[in-house]
Every structure is written in structure tokens, then in C-alpha cells.
Design a protein around this motif. Structure first.
Motif, mmCIF file in Angstrom:
data_model
loop_
_atom_site.group_PDB
_atom_site.id
_atom_site.type_symbol
_atom_site.label_atom_id
_atom_site.label_comp_id
_atom_site.label_asym_id
_atom_site.label_seq_id
_atom_site.Cartn_x
_atom_site.Cartn_y
_atom_site.Cartn_z
ATOM 1 N N UNK A 2 72.412 84.924 100.279
ATOM 2 C CA UNK A 2 72.887 83.584 100.117
ATOM 3 C C UNK A 2 74.382 83.787 99.354
ATOM 4 N N UNK A 3 75.122 82.798 99.450
ATOM 5 C CA UNK A 3 76.580 82.759 98.637
ATOM 6 C C UNK A 3 76.205 83.024 97.170
ATOM 7 N N UNK A 5 73.746 84.745 95.704
ATOM 8 C CA UNK A 5 73.415 86.155 95.429
ATOM 9 C C UNK A 5 74.543 87.198 95.553
ATOM 10 N N UNK A 7 77.687 86.404 95.264
ATOM 11 C CA UNK A 7 78.479 86.275 94.376
ATOM 12 C C UNK A 7 77.978 87.141 93.207
ATOM 13 N N UNK A 10 78.619 90.920 93.458
ATOM 14 C CA UNK A 10 79.973 91.507 93.230
ATOM 15 C C UNK A 10 80.407 91.118 91.909
ATOM 16 N N UNK A 30 76.073 92.227 100.221
ATOM 17 C CA UNK A 30 77.057 91.233 99.369
ATOM 18 C C UNK A 30 78.502 91.452 100.107
ATOM 19 N N UNK A 31 78.787 92.711 100.372
ATOM 20 C CA UNK A 31 80.251 92.941 101.057
ATOM 21 C C UNK A 31 80.296 92.411 102.237
ATOM 22 N N UNK A 32 79.113 92.733 103.212
ATOM 23 C CA UNK A 32 79.156 91.963 104.467
ATOM 24 C C UNK A 32 79.124 90.732 104.344
ATOM 25 N N UNK A 34 80.469 88.597 102.104
ATOM 26 C CA UNK A 34 82.000 88.216 101.730
ATOM 27 C C UNK A 34 82.712 88.321 102.799
ATOM 28 N N UNK A 35 82.787 89.383 103.698
ATOM 29 C CA UNK A 35 83.670 89.502 104.805
ATOM 30 C C UNK A 35 83.776 88.492 105.751
ATOM 31 N N UNK A 39 84.172 80.795 101.718
ATOM 32 C CA UNK A 39 84.113 80.132 100.712
ATOM 33 C C UNK A 39 83.893 81.232 99.499
ATOM 34 N N UNK A 42 87.261 82.775 98.656
ATOM 35 C CA UNK A 42 87.958 81.684 98.148
ATOM 36 C C UNK A 42 87.571 81.753 96.392
ATOM 37 N N UNK A 43 86.160 81.819 96.500
ATOM 38 C CA UNK A 43 85.576 82.098 95.117
ATOM 39 C C UNK A 43 86.259 83.376 94.220
ATOM 40 N N UNK A 44 86.288 84.261 94.951
ATOM 41 C CA UNK A 44 86.972 85.507 94.217
ATOM 42 C C UNK A 44 88.420 85.523 94.022
ATOM 43 N N UNK B 1 88.877 90.928 101.166
ATOM 44 C CA UNK B 1 87.643 91.889 100.729
ATOM 45 C C UNK B 1 88.086 92.683 99.272
ATOM 46 N N UNK B 7 87.883 92.412 90.751
ATOM 47 C CA UNK B 7 87.115 91.850 89.508
ATOM 48 C C UNK B 7 86.278 92.685 89.100
ATOM 49 N N UNK B 112 72.492 82.896 90.288
ATOM 50 C CA UNK B 112 72.699 82.837 91.268
ATOM 51 C C UNK B 112 72.905 81.386 91.920
ATOM 52 N N UNK B 116 76.111 79.450 93.325
ATOM 53 C CA UNK B 116 76.030 79.051 94.507
ATOM 54 C C UNK B 116 76.795 77.910 94.656
#
Lengths: 263, 205
Positions: A2-3, A5, A7, A10, A30-32, A34-35, A39, A42-44, B1, B7, B112, B116
Motif C-alpha cells: 500500500x501507499x 506502507x 511511504x 522509505x 517500497x521502491x518498486x 514508488x516507481x 501520489x 509527489x508525497x516525497x 525515485x 529524505x 501507515x 496513507x
């Protein structure tokens, strides 16, 4: 994954968490995520923008020479107290030696301030843009000190901005007060004058390192002033005793120069 | 990425040019070691004191005295600045904060669910656009408005560029709490900055 998890992983990855670092598999997932998730990117990106903004523009304090001397004096006293007490510190800490060291350190600190100021050097061109932005942005704000007596205003700022300056006695335009502000991370004084048609802002900042554009300089009663005009505002800048003074308003530049001549 | 992973604090971004390089050897005299870090101390003290210069200077003075008294016991001279900052934060918590009974924040784990539901910019004006038009004094006010626990972590992470582990040592709270405070501090800061931007007409929604 999920987004939320992704986030979290990371945000915490490569760090020791209370529950232990995330496994490499979790980080890879998590990297996969984000790629492929706009959303989350943009969060990061938003977090990174904020970090960069705070780092670049949050004002820093520079300890005054007076504060350094005061601290060194207090430490020297403490050292002499502990040296004279039973079991105190050793022979290297005798007073003459400490005084000489303190003097050397103060000199080194002064050098440090010089270097710091030069490292953060600002050019006059962005400075005029910043002054206009701050003039316009602060127009609707209230004064922190409301007074028409230049001595009272000078004294108020002297206690708060770490440098002192002189304001002329003038009834036209009339001094109405001011507030503290920051210019490129440096403490500055913002003083307001009431002009019949407008408000005139005077900024005073410790920025002797600023370079004025030669082709915009004029000489006024022996004072070298730089003129600029943007966004419907006129700016007159000059340096005096290591401080930069900047008058900004939408009144005619000739009127700003008349006021500058009184300083 | 790659941007997103900047961060990560443990991987340490390059340190700022203004930061004195850590030295492995201990200067013979405390003052010699102290002077290069005074501005950092004063700046963090000012953040803790929400801009009250007099209080910040008192805090620095007390910190320097305490540090001087324990300097001989310092085991890792290369971590002198982190050691000083820790004394500063402790002095503030133990001596100064007691005087102005501000309520403490309640720490929560970075969850999370919270991450989220984090709102990702949807306003008509992109965040990057209005942030650059904010005044330095507005950024300062927004930072000063954060609860001191958040303000401290935001400052240590974003400006001092310390890792979670280092901040954890200075603030004496777990790394997870540091991450949570950083995230919550950023979220509140973003809200305050948006308010300034709306008030000045920089932000259309």
C-alpha cells in the motif's frame, strides 16, 4: 504494497527503528511501489521541497562579538574558580594564559564572522527584488513598535536586531514605527514612514558584503546610492558603517532620495 | 525515485559548507572547541526559545557552562557538536521549559494509516509555486508556531542534516519517534505556510 506502507519504509529506511530496520525485501517493494505511484512520488517531492525551503531560508543566528566575549569571560571565571578550588584543574589554566587564549579566540571568531558573511554573500540585484517583495508583503502588517520618536525606534531595534543605526528627525514623511524582519536569513529592521500618498519602508540590514551594480550608482551629498525600480516601486540603497539601508515605496525616487539625504 | 530517497537520513546528505569538519582529536582548550559551534548553538537555542533572543542567549550561556564542566569526560571529541546540542536541549527541557508550562505534545508512532491518508497537493496553485514567494519572516513565524518538540526535530534534521540516530541521541527519544515528529512537524509547517500563502493571495484553491 500500500501507499502507506511504502511511504513508511522509505521514511524510515536505513534508519534504526524501534522495531529494527526494514528488510531489504520490504525496501525493494517500497521502491518498486514508488516507481509506479505518482501520489507517493509527489508525497516525497513535497517533503523534499519543505526540507529544502527550511534549509535555505530559515533564519540563522550569528552570535555577536559581545556575546562571545561574555561567554569566554564566564568560562574564564569558571575555570579560575575550579583551578583555585582543591583538586581543581592544572597549571595550564593560569589566568594570563587564559586571557591570551580568549583574545586569540575572539580574533578568530571575528574572522569566522567575516568568512561566514562572505560565504553567504548576496548581490544587490536580488536584494532589491527581496526588499520590494518584503515591502509589499508587510504593508498590511501591524507595527511591533509604534512611535514617531527616532531615538525610541532606534533603541527598540538595537535591543532586538543586534546592530545599531541612526534615524534622522523628520516630519515629512513621518516616522510611524516598524517591525523586525528577516532578509535572506539575516535579521533586519523594517521601519515605516507615512507619506501623504503612500507608505515608505526603510530596511536596515547588516549586509556590508552586498555588491552594488556600478551602472546604477549615483552620488548624493557624497553618499553612493543605488537606484532601482520594479513592480511599480522605487528603491534607493546605500551603505553606511557596514549596514545596508534600503528605502522602498511607490512614491517618486526623487522623494526617496530626499529622505536618504537626511541620513 | 532518487529524489524521494534523498529524505533518508541514515545515508547522510553532504554536510553543509558552514559546518565545521569534525575533528578526531580533542582541542586542549574548551573555548577553542566551542567557538566554531556557537552559531549552531545560538540558532537552535533561538528555535527552542521561539525567537526570544534574550532567552536564547541565557540558554546558550547555561549550556556552555555545563559543557565546560563536563568537557574532560567527553569520550568522542569528533561528536562535540552533537554533544553540545544534547546539553542545550536537556538544559532547555530541565531548566527553561519548566518555567513556562507549555503542554507537551503526545508522541505517536509513524503509522501507515496516517501516511496513507496524507493529502497530496491538489490545489490549483502548485506548492512549489507559492512556497518560493513566501517571505523569510513568514517561514520563521511558521517554524516558531510549531510545538517545540517538532521544531527541534525539524531543525536538527533539515538544517543540521543530522541522522535520526543522532537526533534520537540529542532528544533522548527513539528513532521512530524522531521520524514521526519530523513528519508531523513538516505537516504542520506546511499547513501554516499554506495559511500565509492564502492570506497573501498567493494560493488559489
Amino acid at each position: 504494497m500500500t501507499c502507506g506502507a511504502a511511504r513508511k519504509f522509505v521514511y524510515l529506511s536505513n534508519e534504526e527503528r524501534s522495531g529494527g530496520p526494514p528488510s531489504s525485501e520490504e525496501v525493494s517493494q517500497a521502491r518498486a511501489h514508488l516507481a509506479s505511484c505518482e501520489a507517493c512520488r509527489e508525497f516525497f517531492a513535497s517533503e523534499e521541497r519543505l526540507r529544502a525551503l527550511v534549509k535555505a531560508r530559515a533564519p540563522r543566528e550569528i552570535g555577536s562579538a559581545a556575546l562571545r566575549e561574555k561567554l569566554l569571560g564566564i568560562i574564564a571565571e569558571e575555570r579560575s574558580r575550579s583551578a583555585s578550588s582543591p583538586g581543581g584543574r592544572g597549571f595550564l589554566l593560569r589566568r594570563p594564559f587564559v586571557s591570551a587564549l580568549a583574545a586569540l579566540i575572539v580574533a578568530a571568531a571575528a574572522g569566522g564572522i567575516y568568512l561566514l558573511q562572505h560565504r553567504n554573500q548576496v548581490s544587490s540585484q536580488p536584494l532589491t527584488v527581496i526588499l520590494i517583495e518584503d515591502h509589499l508583503g508587510n504593508l498590511s502588517r501591524s507595527t511591533e513598535i509604534a512611535a514617531s520618536d527616532p531615538v525610541a525606534v532606534q533603541k527598540w531595534f538595537q535591543e532586538r536586531v543586534g546592530f545599531s543605526f541612526r534615524l534622522p528627525a523628520t516630519s515629512e514623511p513621518q516616522l510611524i514605527g516598524g517591525r523586525r524582519c528577516y532578509l535572506q536569513g539575516r535579521k533586519a529592521a523594517l521601519i515605516w514612514y507615512r507619506h501623504p500618498q503612500s507608505t515608505v519602508s526603510l530596511f536596515v540590514v547588516d549586509a556590508a558584503d552586498v555588491q552594488f551594480a556600478e551602472n546604477q550608482l549615483i552620488t548624493l551629498d557624497g553618499k553612493r546610492c543605488m537606484l532601482d525600480a520594479r513592480k511599480g516601486c522605487n528603491v534607493v540603497l546605500w551603505k553606511e558603517r557596514g549596514l545596508v539601508y534600503g528605502l522602498v515605496s511607490d512614491v517618486q525616487s526623487a522623494e526617496l532620495l530626499q529622505l536618504a539625504a537626511k541620513f | 525515485m532518487r529524489e524521494a530517497f534523498r529524505l533518508i537520513r541514515g545515508g547522510q546528505a553532504p554536510s553543509s559548507a558552514a559546518k565545521p569538519a569534525p575533528s578526531r582529536s580533542r582541542p586542549a582548550h574548551f573555548e577553542e572547541a566551542l567557538i566554531p559551534h556557537l552559531d549552531s548553538l545560538l540558532t537552535l537555542a533561538s528555535k527552542l526559545a521561539a525567537g526570544e533572543r534574550e532567552l536564547a542567549e541565557d540558554l546558550v550561556q547555561e549550556t556552555c557552562l555545563r559543557a565546560f564542566r563536563s568537557y574532560e569526560g567527553l569520550r568522542s571529541p569528533e561528536r562535540f557538536e552533537a554533544w553540545l546540542l544534547k546539553i542545550l536541549v536537556n538544559t532547555y527541557i530541565n531548566e527553561f521549559r519548566r518555567r513556562n508550562r507549555n503542554p507537551s505534545i503526545v508522541d505517536v508512532e509513524l503509522s501507515e494509516a496516517v501516511l496513507e491518508s496524507a493529502s497530496v497537493a491538489s490545489a490549483a496553485t502548485p506548492e512549489s509555486q507559492f512556497l518560493e514567494h513566501l517571505l523569510d519572516s513568514e517561514i520563521q513565524q511558521a517554524l516558531d508556531a510549531l510545538p517545540v518538540e517538532f521544531r527541534t526535530v525539524v531543525w536538527l534534521a533539515d538544517v543540521q542534516e543530522l541522522s535520526y540516530a543522532e537526533i534520537s541521541e540529542i532528544t533522548e527519544c527513539p528513532s521512530g519517534t524522531v521520524a514521526s515528529r519530523l513528519y508531523r512537524g513538516h505537516s504542520l509547517l506546511r499547513e501554516h505556510l499554506r495559511e500565509f500563502a492564502k492570506w497573501r493571495g498567493l494560493l488559489k484553491e
